[in-house]
Design a protein around this motif. Structure first.
Motif, PDB file in Angstrom:
ATOM      1  N   UNK A 130       0.798  -1.147   0.030  1.00 24.61           N
ATOM      2  CA  UNK A 130      -0.035  -0.153  -0.098  1.00 24.61           C
ATOM      3  C   UNK A 130       0.948   1.179   0.122  1.00 24.61           C
ATOM      4  N   UNK A 131       0.823   1.942  -1.108  1.00 26.41           N
ATOM      5  CA  UNK A 131       1.666   3.099  -1.143  1.00 26.41           C
ATOM      6  C   UNK A 131       0.835   4.119  -1.883  1.00 26.41           C
ATOM      7  N   UNK A 132       1.489   5.486  -1.643  1.00 23.73           N
ATOM      8  CA  UNK A 132       0.669   6.667  -2.316  1.00 23.73           C
ATOM      9  C   UNK A 132       1.950   7.731  -2.389  1.00 23.73           C
ATOM     10  N   UNK A 133       1.453   8.806  -3.384  1.00 20.10           N
ATOM     11  CA  UNK A 133       2.445   9.737  -3.814  1.00 20.10           C
ATOM     12  C   UNK A 133       2.329  10.721  -2.915  1.00 20.10           C
ATOM     13  N   UNK A 134       3.489  11.410  -2.766  1.00 18.02           N
ATOM     14  CA  UNK A 134       3.641  12.604  -2.123  1.00 18.02           C
ATOM     15  C   UNK A 134       3.552  13.859  -3.011  1.00 18.02           C
ATOM     16  N   UNK A 135       4.233  14.934  -2.502  1.00 14.57           N
ATOM     17  CA  UNK A 135       4.221  16.121  -3.371  1.00 14.57           C
ATOM     18  C   UNK A 135       5.241  16.195  -4.557  1.00 14.57           C
ATOM     19  N   UNK A 136       6.165  15.485  -4.526  1.00  7.80           N
ATOM     20  CA  UNK A 136       7.140  15.568  -5.577  1.00  7.80           C
ATOM     21  C   UNK A 136       7.432  14.058  -5.996  1.00  7.80           C
ATOM     22  N   UNK A 137       6.303  13.361  -6.352  1.00  6.98           N
ATOM     23  CA  UNK A 137       6.748  11.945  -6.864  1.00  6.98           C
ATOM     24  C   UNK A 137       7.113  11.702  -8.307  1.00  6.98           C
ATOM     25  N   UNK A 138       6.853  12.735  -9.157  1.00 12.44           N
ATOM     26  CA  UNK A 138       7.165  12.436 -10.350  1.00 12.44           C
ATOM     27  C   UNK A 138       8.620  12.202 -10.567  1.00 12.44           C
ATOM     28  N   UNK A 139       8.769  10.828 -11.373  1.00 16.64           N
ATOM     29  CA  UNK A 139      10.252  10.412 -11.618  1.00 16.64           C
ATOM     30  C   UNK A 139      10.872   9.424 -10.614  1.00 16.64           C
ATOM     31  N   UNK A 140       9.797   9.084  -9.546  1.00 11.77           N
ATOM     32  CA  UNK A 140      10.085   8.098  -8.751  1.00 11.77           C
ATOM     33  C   UNK A 140       9.056   7.013  -8.567  1.00 11.77           C
ATOM     34  N   UNK A 141       9.382   5.683  -8.123  1.00 12.25           N
ATOM     35  CA  UNK A 141       8.576   5.085  -7.898  1.00 12.25           C
ATOM     36  C   UNK A 141       8.939   4.026  -6.606  1.00 12.25           C
ATOM     37  N   UNK A 142       7.870   3.530  -5.775  1.00 14.80           N
ATOM     38  CA  UNK A 142       8.231   2.726  -4.714  1.00 14.80           C
ATOM     39  C   UNK A 142       7.722   1.078  -4.651  1.00 14.80           C
ATOM     40  N   UNK A 143       8.201   0.517  -3.800  1.00 15.28           N
ATOM     41  CA  UNK A 143       7.495  -0.760  -3.573  1.00 15.28           C
ATOM     42  C   UNK A 143       7.818  -1.173  -2.222  1.00 15.28           C
ATOM     43  N   UNK A 144       6.887  -1.781  -1.467  1.00 10.69           N
ATOM     44  CA  UNK A 144       6.937  -2.372  -0.208  1.00 10.69           C
ATOM     45  C   UNK A 144       6.345  -3.853  -0.342  1.00 10.69           C
ATOM     46  N   UNK A 145       7.203  -4.619  -0.345  1.00 12.58           N
ATOM     47  CA  UNK A 145       6.815  -6.110  -0.378  1.00 12.58           C
ATOM     48  C   UNK A 145       6.882  -6.799   0.984  1.00 12.58           C
ATOM     49  N   UNK A 146       7.559  -6.152   1.861  1.00 14.20           N
ATOM     50  CA  UNK A 146       7.798  -6.477   3.373  1.00 14.20           C
ATOM     51  C   UNK A 146       7.571  -5.242   3.982  1.00 14.20           C
ATOM     52  N   UNK A 147       7.130  -5.643   5.450  1.00 14.41           N
ATOM     53  CA  UNK A 147       6.910  -4.555   6.233  1.00 14.41           C
ATOM     54  C   UNK A 147       8.167  -3.752   6.627  1.00 14.41           C
ATOM     55  N   UNK A 148       9.454  -4.498   6.606  1.00 12.92           N
ATOM     56  CA  UNK A 148      10.686  -3.875   6.801  1.00 12.92           C
ATOM     57  C   UNK A 148      11.338  -3.065   5.981  1.00 12.92           C
ATOM     58  N   UNK A 149      10.977  -3.354   4.609  1.00 17.91           N
ATOM     59  CA  UNK A 149      11.600  -2.774   3.655  1.00 17.91           C
ATOM     60  C   UNK A 149      10.847  -1.922   2.684  1.00 17.91           C
ATOM     61  N   UNK A 150      11.339  -0.698   2.226  1.00 18.55           N
ATOM     62  CA  UNK A 150      10.524   0.329   1.489  1.00 18.55           C
ATOM     63  C   UNK A 150      11.815   0.708   0.581  1.00 18.55           C
ATOM     64  N   UNK A 151      11.523   0.450  -0.690  1.00 17.03           N
ATOM     65  CA  UNK A 151      12.518   0.606  -1.855  1.00 17.03           C
ATOM     66  C   UNK A 151      12.059   1.945  -2.646  1.00 17.03           C
ATOM     67  N   UNK A 152      12.919   2.763  -3.118  1.00 19.45           N
ATOM     68  CA  UNK A 152      12.568   4.226  -3.702  1.00 19.45           C
ATOM     69  C   UNK A 152      13.573   3.706  -5.302  1.00 19.45           C
ATOM     70  N   UNK A 153      12.794   3.938  -6.302  1.00 19.16           N
ATOM     71  CA  UNK A 153      13.512   3.469  -7.602  1.00 19.16           C
ATOM     72  C   UNK A 153      13.465   4.882  -8.336  1.00 19.16           C
ATOM     73  N   UNK A 154      14.648   5.099  -8.853  1.00 23.03           N
ATOM     74  CA  UNK A 154      14.577   6.337  -9.734  1.00 23.03           C
ATOM     75  C   UNK A 154      14.841   5.588 -11.115  1.00 23.03           C
ATOM     76  N   UNK A 155      13.629   5.496 -12.268  1.00 19.24           N
ATOM     77  CA  UNK A 155      13.839   4.418 -13.196  1.00 19.24           C
ATOM     78  C   UNK A 155      14.950   5.060 -14.324  1.00 19.24           C
TER      79      UNK A 155
END
Lengths: 114, 110
Positions: free
Chosen positions: A54-79
């Motif tokens: 479950x993720x959502x965008x903030x105020x400067x989300x363009x160009x970024x994506x995120x993933x959270x497959x486990x409670x403990x890890x949150x990944x930020x990707x710049x494609x």
């Protein structure tokens, strides 16, 4: 200190390359956030997560994506990194959607895009 | 643009004096406010918070004042010490997200 680890702490990359920043927590907090910090702009929210997948965008989300497959890890990707994404990135965790408790921040990841 | 507004970018105080750091916010519906301290090379660290139904809250050596009429927040640090030198950010909770101001640098002179 809250158990938050960001990796890598420093990265230099070239324009157009993909970059992934990792945030790992040992606190089992539900909420996780990615912020960027730039001179003159303070901290700006990129994306946040309120649970696994479950993720959502903030105020400067363009160009970024995120993933959270486990409670403990949150990944930020710049494609495809751009020079405007040169910044210091902070991960934060919290127990609530920010109006009933503090956020705990990691030490930051400094990204330079050449 | 930033909804939590500007401030004096740098505040210089003598060790032992009291410090007052100010912050203006623009969202009347914000219901929760936090002050953070950020030392060089580190992430922000929670100092104190206050809800919109309060106008004052005290911690250890710190006091936060909230004036909703003029949408103003202040952080008072008593007997400022060299270890208080840092950048201080206010943040407001608006629609469930924390919005940060640009920060004020506090310099403590020995």
């Amino acid at each position: 200190d809250a158990g938050i680890t960001q990796s890598p702490r420093h990265k230099v990359t070239e324009t157009g390359t993909p970059v992934t920043l990792r945030c790992h927590q040992t606190e089992n907090h539900r909420y996780m956030y990615w912020y960027r910090q730039d001179p003159g702009h303070g901290l700006r929210l990129i994306h946040y997560s309120y649970g696994v997948k479950d993720t959502d965008k903030g105020e400067v989300s363009d160009g970024y994506s995120v993933s959270r497959s486990k409670t403990e890890d949150f990944l930020l990707t710049l494609e495809s990194a751009t020079s405007s994404q040169t910044s210091v990135y902070f991960c934060a965790i919290g127990t609530a959607i920010s109006n009933t408790g503090e956020l705990f921040f990691g030490e930051g990841s400094r990204l330079t895009v050449l | 643009g930033e909804s939590v507004g500007l401030h004096l970018p740098t505040l210089s105080v003598q060790e032992g004096d009291n410090s007052i750091i100010n912050c203006a916010y623009s969202n009347s519906a914000s219901d929760y406010f936090i002050w953070y301290k950020q030392e060089s090379g580190k992430g922000p660290q929670f100092i104190i918070d206050i809800r919109s139904n309060m106008d004052k809250r005290q911690g250890q050596r710190v006091t936060v004042l909230l004036n909703k009429t003029v949408k103003h927040l202040s952080l008072q640090i008593a007997a400022t010490q060299p270890g208080d030198s840092a950048v201080y950010f206010c943040a407001e909770n608006f629609t469930g997200k924390l919005i940060f101001g640009q920060g004020t640098t506090l310099q403590v002179k020995p």
